[in-house]
Scaffold this active site. Structure first.
Site, PDB file in Angstrom:
ATOM      1  N   GLU A   1     -31.486 -62.670  -3.928  1.00  0.00           N
ATOM      2  CA  GLU A   1     -30.565 -61.971  -5.078  1.00  0.00           C
ATOM      3  C   GLU A   1     -29.330 -62.864  -5.706  1.00  0.00           C
ATOM      4  OE1 GLU A   1     -29.686 -58.167  -6.654  1.00  0.00           O
ATOM      5  OE2 GLU A   1     -31.320 -59.164  -5.660  1.00  0.00           O
TER       6      GLU A   1
ATOM      7  N   PRO B   1     -43.130 -67.245  -9.902  1.00  0.00           N
ATOM      8  CA  PRO B   1     -42.863 -68.809  -9.466  1.00  0.00           C
ATOM      9  C   PRO B   1     -42.489 -69.479 -10.165  1.00  0.00           C
ATOM     10  CG  PRO B   1     -45.350 -67.450  -9.311  1.00  0.00           C
ATOM     11  CD  PRO B   1     -44.365 -66.501 -10.020  1.00  0.00           C
TER      12      PRO B   1
ATOM     13  N   GLN C   1     -23.349 -75.241  17.211  1.00  0.00           N
ATOM     14  CA  GLN C   1     -22.475 -76.205  17.887  1.00  0.00           C
ATOM     15  C   GLN C   1     -21.736 -75.867  18.869  1.00  0.00           C
ATOM     16  OE1 GLN C   1     -23.083 -79.070  16.509  1.00  0.00           O
ATOM     17  NE2 GLN C   1     -21.624 -80.369  17.393  1.00  0.00           N
TER      18      GLN C   1
ATOM     19  N   ALA D   1     -40.274 -68.841 -12.650  1.00  0.00           N
ATOM     20  CA  ALA D   1     -39.021 -68.289 -13.402  1.00  0.00           C
ATOM     21  C   ALA D   1     -37.599 -68.174 -12.430  1.00  0.00           C
ATOM     22  CB  ALA D   1     -39.096 -67.259 -13.770  1.00  0.00           C
TER      23      ALA D   1
END
Length: 567
Positions: free
Chosen positions: A383, A142, A356, A144
């Site tokens: 990652e 949480p 879009q 780090a």
């Protein structure tokens, strides 16, 4: 890449081409059957991970996709990096959440693959191959985030008569893919001798998962926090049997794992863009289809197709080098970071453009591009965020610039000039300009000591990514024109198509490096600084401007290629 831009490809690295083709077909067929569009959209709406499908994909008796990631010695298929990238892209084209669930088992087994004892490999890699067990990778915390060195989870030794018999683990992990469903989790914890990986089985007393996170996207992937409250594991669950090797083991596979996430960005981006291409063939406006309108195709389709294929070029170059063994000891971490940064940012931008391109329909769930955009967004975060990738790239290439007294990118530019002499149509001369400009910008930063400014360092990472992708694209196009494409590369675009797309991208890269490089250097020094002004004067601005000639015609040609129109 200086020592990396090697032509020709490895025969026999990973699966043979026929086996890879069979695997790709099997993955497509399996996912299309298990996850038809209506079920996919309903699962996304309900925020439910299809655990039955995830387990079926891992089951060697059904799909067994995890066999690709396991060495043959432990019952797997011994797939290489190139094989894994192709499979990851195909899965991501179907659903990035489902792809993430499969990837999480591979990621969770990575510490075992690179650091475990032989007995541990036989035990846990064998279980993945033979039983299809599901793994989770418990590194992120949480407070780090992606900084593995700042972890707070602690593993205390349990000693009996002076001998270590086990470990007692306390801490919390956050954003863990497969967190609630995994049979085993690899957990990074701090021991007296440093960060260390442990295997923790599901159901171990004190080990629990939090609620499934309510995410913006990736809703078919189970994501949950893991709680470790006095969790005791035997000593033989310490991966490798030696404390303090955790960060080294994690870093050994960054090049590989980031290429796989890059493939997710690539697959998601192309999935969205192909939907936009199909829509524009049907949608009539102003007396004709949108596909025939340059204002539509040259803003919303062509640039994104070009950037995605530039990303594929660096992914393939990096995967090929990993299969050659050039990534030993983590040497491909920077290349993996470049691949991930380029592919995930390009995939995210392509998905946004696809919304879009569909107009109001793109903002609805029915047309799927809205979901793809929500899903692909995570690839720029997990990652390693794009900002961490920029920092990784800039720090490494900055050291290369210093070690070679500025010759690193000048030499690479010279190699591109040589390539242009042998294959003049692939834009290698434009890529050379990007690399020349980059060398001048880096030298100006050295003289003015600008890399002490973190924002400048990150912007250099972005520019380095652009220049090296232009280089990789030109080489890939040249190989294809010479009849030497990688045998496992998809064949949607042949040599001439790759050449024109490479030219478009290389022009963009040269322009970006030249303009943005000047912007950040000039914006960071005193006005009129003579030393810096002289160095910036070596950027080939006139040549970069001249190189833009023919850009619109090449974009027209790319549009014709994408829409399969006669030239």
């Amino acid at each position: 890449m200086a020592d990396a831009m090697v032509t020709g490809h490895v025969a026999g690295a990973g699966l043979d081409t026929e086996s890879l083709t069979m695997m790709l077909d099997a993955v497509r067929e399996f996912v299309e059957h298990a996850l038809p569009p209506q079920r996919q959209l309903q699962l996304d709406h309900d925020d439910v991970c299809p655990e039955d499908t995830v387990r079926a994909m891992s089951d060697p008796g059904q799909l067994g996709v995890q066999l690709l990631f396991i060495p043959a010695a432990y019952g797997g298929m011994d797939g290489g990096a190139f094989d894994s990238y192709r499979v990851c892209e195909v899965m991501a084209r179907k659903d990035i959440g489902l792809a993430t669930a499969s990837f999480a088992t591979f990621l969770g087994s990575d510490p075992i693959l690179v650091g475990a004892t032989e007995a541990q490999k036989q035990r846990w890699l064998g279980a993945i191959a033979e039983q299809g067990v599901v793994f989770a990778y418990g590194a992120t915390e949480p407070d780090a985030g992606s900084d593995l060195g700042a972890l707070k989870t602690v593993a205390e030794r349990i000693e009996v008569d002076g001998a270590i018999t086990g470990y007692r683990i306390n801490g919390r992990k956050q954003w863990i893919s497969n967190g609630s469903i995994a049979d085993f989790s690899t957990i990074l914890a701090r021991t007296p001798d440093g960060p260390t990986w442990f295997v923790v089985p599901k159901g171990t007393p004190g080990f629990s998962a939090g609620h499934h996170e309510d995410k913006h996207g990736l809703r078919l992937s189970n994501t949950a926090a893991l709680y470790l409250d006095n969790v005791e594991v035997p000593a033989d669950h310490l991966i490798g049997g030696v404390e303090g090797k955790g960060l080294v083991q994690a870093q050994q596979v960054f090049g590989y794992t980031r290429v796989m996430v890059a493939a997710f960005g690539l697959g998601g981006g192309w999935s969205a863009l192909d939907r936009a291409i199909a829509y524009s063939l049907e949608r009539q406006q102003g007396g004709g289809p949108l596909a025939g309108k340059q204002g539509y195709t040259h803003k919303l389709i062509v640039p994104h197709a070009v950037r995605l294929e530039a990303a594929r070029s660096i992914i393939e170059a990096t995967a090929d080098q990993l299969d050659r063994g050039l990534g030993a000891g983590g040497a491909m971490n920077t290349e993996g970071a470049i691949a991930k940064l380029m592919a995930t940012e390009a995939g995210n931008a392509a998905a946004d453009a696809a919304i879009q391109a569909h107009g109001g329909y793109g903002y609805t769930r029915e047309y799927v591009v809205e979901k793809i955009k929500r899903d692909v967004r995570i690839t720029t975060i997990y990652e390693g965020t794009s900002e961490i990738m920029e920092m990784t790239i800039a720090r490494d290439r900055w050291q290369q610039h210093l070690k070679t007294s500025g010759a690193y990118y000048r030499d690479r530019a010279a190699a591109m000039t040589t390539l242009h002499g042998g294959q003049a149509s692939v834009g290698a001369d434009h890529a050379a300009l990007a690399l020349q400009a980059l060398a001048a910008v880096l030298e100006a930063c050295r003289v003015a000591r600008l890399t002490r400014n973190q924002h400048v360092l990150l912007r250099l990472g972005e520019l380095i990514c652009q220049a090296e992708c232009a280089e990789a694209f030109a080489q890939r196009a040249a190989d294809a024109l010479a009849g030497k494409p990688h045998p496992k590369s998809p064949d949607r675009f042949r040599g001439e198509a790759l050449a024109v797309m490479s030219r478009v991208f290389a022009r963009e890269a040269a322009q970006k490096v030249g303009q943005e490089g000047v912007r950040w250097v000039a914006g960071s020094v005193d006005a009129g600084s003579p030393d810096v002004a002289a160095l910036l004067g070596t950027i080939p601005h006139d040549a970069i401007r001249t190189a833009q000639a023919g850009l619109l015609a090449d974009m027209d040609r790319v549009a014709d290629i994408l829409y399969e129109r006669a030239a």
